[in-house]
Scaffold this motif. Structure first.
Motif, PDB file in Angstrom:
ATOM      1  N   SER A   6       2.333   0.851 -11.141  1.00 19.78           N
ATOM      2  CA  SER A   6       3.457   1.066 -12.015  1.00 19.78           C
ATOM      3  C   SER A   6       3.533  -0.161 -12.370  1.00 19.78           C
ATOM      4  N   GLY A   7       3.659  -1.159 -13.040  1.00 19.81           N
ATOM      5  CA  GLY A   7       3.988  -2.647 -13.874  1.00 19.81           C
ATOM      6  C   GLY A   7       3.487  -3.293 -14.829  1.00 19.81           C
ATOM      7  N   GLY A   8       4.114  -4.404 -15.262  1.00 18.68           N
ATOM      8  CA  GLY A   8       3.284  -4.980 -16.380  1.00 18.68           C
ATOM      9  C   GLY A   8       2.839  -6.045 -16.174  1.00 18.68           C
TER      10      GLY A   8
ATOM     11  N   PHE B 274       8.709   1.858  -6.934  1.00 21.83           N
ATOM     12  CA  PHE B 274       8.127   1.500  -5.904  1.00 21.83           C
ATOM     13  C   PHE B 274       6.395   0.800  -5.696  1.00 21.83           C
ATOM     14  N   THR B 275       6.236   0.819  -6.828  1.00 23.38           N
ATOM     15  CA  THR B 275       5.007  -0.910  -7.140  1.00 23.38           C
ATOM     16  C   THR B 275       5.748  -1.609  -6.902  1.00 23.38           C
TER      17      THR B 275
ATOM     18  N   GLY C   5       4.128  -4.835  -5.039  1.00 25.53           N
ATOM     19  CA  GLY C   5       2.819  -5.177  -5.755  1.00 25.53           C
ATOM     20  C   GLY C   5       2.794  -6.276  -6.795  1.00 25.53           C
ATOM     21  N   SER C   6       1.727  -7.296  -7.171  1.00 23.55           N
ATOM     22  CA  SER C   6       1.840  -8.126  -8.003  1.00 23.55           C
ATOM     23  C   SER C   6       1.589  -7.376  -9.709  1.00 23.55           C
ATOM     24  N   GLY C   7       2.877  -7.663 -10.143  1.00 25.93           N
ATOM     25  CA  GLY C   7       3.104  -7.009 -12.084  1.00 25.93           C
ATOM     26  C   GLY C   7       4.308  -7.837 -12.887  1.00 25.93           C
TER      27      GLY C   7
ATOM     28  N   ALA D 168       0.709  -1.574  -0.169  1.00 28.33           N
ATOM     29  CA  ALA D 168      -0.284  -0.111   0.272  1.00 28.33           C
ATOM     30  C   ALA D 168       1.117   1.000   0.032  1.00 28.33           C
ATOM     31  N   LEU D 169       1.873   1.291   1.333  1.00 29.32           N
ATOM     32  CA  LEU D 169       3.158   2.694   0.635  1.00 29.32           C
ATOM     33  C   LEU D 169       3.789   2.797  -0.774  1.00 29.32           C
ATOM     34  N   GLY D 170       4.005   1.456  -1.104  1.00 28.09           N
ATOM     35  CA  GLY D 170       4.336   1.776  -2.669  1.00 28.09           C
ATOM     36  C   GLY D 170       3.992   2.303  -3.188  1.00 28.09           C
TER      37      GLY D 170
END
Length: 604
Positions: free
Chosen positions: A348-350, A137-138, A143-145, A87-89
């Motif tokens: 931000s991720g793929g 950060f994501t 983060g899932s990506g 969440a912070l990311g």
């Protein structure tokens, strides 16, 4: 003869000069994309080390070909921090993208595709930098990506940057942007052929390749791959046995798996864009949306940690047959939800990487299912992981050729091409209604990048005989008709151009109503002037077999609206008239027919 040889040599020098120029430009883009991949990969591992390992005590497993860069801290696992850190990311990524570069949010590849088709290959110079930081950060916080979406946009940004600095044309800027896309994928995935094919195939929804970008993308991909691997080592991302396809009976289970994968693609696309559209409509500050998505992904990771981050280590374990059927299906479905929350919210991720993981997980689960009930046919579940990765990616992204190649390159296994081709073909056709990349256009005809490219091609395929009607009646004027006689006749016709013929009916000239206008006020001349005196003898004509592209050029010579159509055997035999309006109307009809055919093919 010597002059001819010299001309050929000069032409060859021009070709060599052009080829050398593109080689240098593609190499430069490849170097920048490779360096960008190195920095990006280091930053992601740095984020894992401090944000995940140090703060939560959890570090996701890595694939065999891409091991850990930093040593583990050995801190105890804190599942509650694992909920909070993504969440912070997401909050940090949201603040950066909303403040400095909104186009850097999301999965990146769509933004690059949009820039190619609709923005003449133009991207702001800040995009690669902001995309790198936001993705750090994501993805660095769990983060899932995937790395592939961001590095696609990062590489595309460097390609566009080079083209802008060198003041290249829009076409050249588009090519270098696409070359950057391919270089990013080829380096970060250690798959140079995949990078070249991906850049040429991802732009279109149909089975089309952008031929212009294929060679520059291949050069840039090779260079970026070499730069990246010189730092992080060579070899495939995943370690896999050299599985072989040896029984045609296995095609049945593989075909059934394609239907299951297609259902999973439909779920993934609907869930992903369901969350994406929900967050777009959500009336809160933009920077808070990735934080909410990150919190949702963190809660899901509390129960299934393997759905966070890349999940490549989980696929590596599946290739070693170290994961059971239930867990494979759980991670596959969980990855769908986690990616939709992390990236669909604006993080931000793929989605390239998650597609590989989802397909591999569901494919592995199907492999265990068939192994349990058909052990004599499916002796090992692991090949279904590899083929599942290819099939899911082909269905979700409309890149069947790239999908077959990518799994071969990232696993180093080239003996599953037959089942991969089958599954990728089936999922490509079964998944036509669903697509992760909204900015894809059906084909080059529908792309603004090729606006006008097909105009001459279509016109050169149309002949005069296809448009004008020989049955239509046109008034011809005898050479000896007086102006008074013509004025009386003109009041009864709507014709504007008048062919003039001699006593044998042969064409000798033509005039328009504008040619007559200067004599209308001088009534004394009406009986003295005959129409031969007014008509132009240098008549511009066409014939039934002439192509319309040539006819249009003839219209512009004197800015005239109609041309006489004459016999191809005797240019003095008048057989009709063709107008500029008829040509344009026929062209528009032909273009609409082509668009309808391509739309029908796209829907199929």
């Amino acid at each position: 003869m010597e002059r001819l040889s010299g001309w050929r040599w000069e032409r060859q020098k021009i070709r060599f000069r052009g080829a050398g120029r593109w080689f240098v430009l593609s190499t430069l883009v490849g170097i920048l994309a490779g360096l960008g991949s190195i920095v990006f990969h280091l930053l992601i591992h740095l984020g894992h080390h401090y944000f995940l390992d140090y703060l939560t005590g959890y570090l996701p497993p890595y694939p065999a070909g891409s091991p850990e860069i930093f040593p583990r801290t050995g801190r105890p696992f804190n599942p509650y921090m694992l909920v909070l850190v993504p969440a912070l990311g997401g909050l940090a990524a949201g603040l950066i993208t909303s403040r400095f570069c909104p186009e850097a949010e999301g999965h990146g590849t769509d933004a690059a595709i949009r820039a190619y088709h609709h923005e003449e290959g133009w991207m702001r110079a800040r995009v690669p930098i902001i995309k790198t930081i936001a993705s750090f950060f994501t993805l660095g916080t769990g983060g899932s990506g995937g790395e592939e979406g961001p590095i696609t946009q990062i590489g595309a940004g460097w390609g566009s940057f080079v083209a802008q600095k060198l003041k290249l044309s829009p076409r050249e800027r588009r090519i270098l942007l696409a070359a950057g896309m391919g270089a990013g994928i080829g380096s970060i995935f250690r798959a140079p052929l995949t990078g070249a094919l991906f850049a040429a195939e991802i732009l279109y929804r149909d089975t089309e390749f952008e031929a212009d970008v294929l060679i520059p993308s291949a050069i840039a991909s090779i260079v970026a791959y070499s730069v990246y691997c010189a730092v992080f080592g060579w070899g495939a991302v995943f370690a896999a046995n050299d599985y072989r396809f040896e029984s045609p009976l296995q095609l049945g289970p593989y075909a059934l798996m394609a239907f299951v994968l297609s259902g999973a693609v439909a779920i993934f696309v609907k869930v992903f864009y369901g969350f994406h559209d929900f967050f777009k409509r959500l009336n809160i500050p933009t920077f808070l949306k990735p934080a909410i998505g990150g919190l949702g992904a963190g809660i899901l990771g509390f129960f299934i940690p393997d759905v966070l981050n890349f999940s490549y280590g989980f696929i590596q374990k599946a290739l070693y047959n170290q994961v059971g059927m239930g867990m494979l299906f759980a991670v596959g479905l969980g990855k769908i939800l986690a990616t939709a929350l992390s990236i669909g919210s604006g993080g931000s991720g793929g989605v390239f990487g998650p597609s590989i993981v989802i397909g591999g997980s569901i494919g592995g689960g199907m492999g265990w299912f068939f192994h349990r009930f058909l052990p004599d046919i499916v002796t090992d579940p692991a090949p279904f992981v590899i083929v599942g990765m290819a099939g899911f990616f082909a269905g979700s992204s409309n890149v069947p050729v790239t999908s077959v190649v990518v799994v071969s390159e990232i696993t180093g296994s080239y003996h599953l091409l037959v089942p991969s081709l089958l599954v990728c073909s089936l999922t490509f056709y079964l998944c036509r209604p669903w697509n992760l990349y909204r900015e894809q256009v059906p084909n080059p005809v529908a792309s603004p990048a090729h606006k006008g490219d097909f105009f001459s091609d279509i016109l050169e395929d149309i002949r005069v005989r296809d448009i004008f009607s020989p049955e239509k009646t046109y008034a011809v004027i005898p050479e000896d008709m007086t102006l008074r006689q013509f004025v009386r006749f003109f009041g009864r016709t709507e014709q504007h151009y008048f062919p003039v013929v001699d006593r044998e009916g042969k064409l000798t000239g033509i005039f328009s109503i504008n040619d007559v206008r200067g004599f209308l006020l001088d009534h004394d001349l009406w009986d003295l002037i005959v129409m031969k005196d007014i008509a132009r003898s240098d008549v511009i004509t066409t014939h039934p077999l002439e192509d319309i592209n040539t006819v249009l050029r003839k219209f512009t010579i004197r800015n005239i609206d109609q041309l006489p159509v004459v016999s191809e055997e005797d240019p003095r035999i008048f057989i009709g008239m063709i107008s500029r309006r008829d040509v344009i109307n026929f062209y528009n009809q032909r273009l609409e027919e082509i668009k309808r055919r391509t739309l029908t093919r796209s829907e199929w």
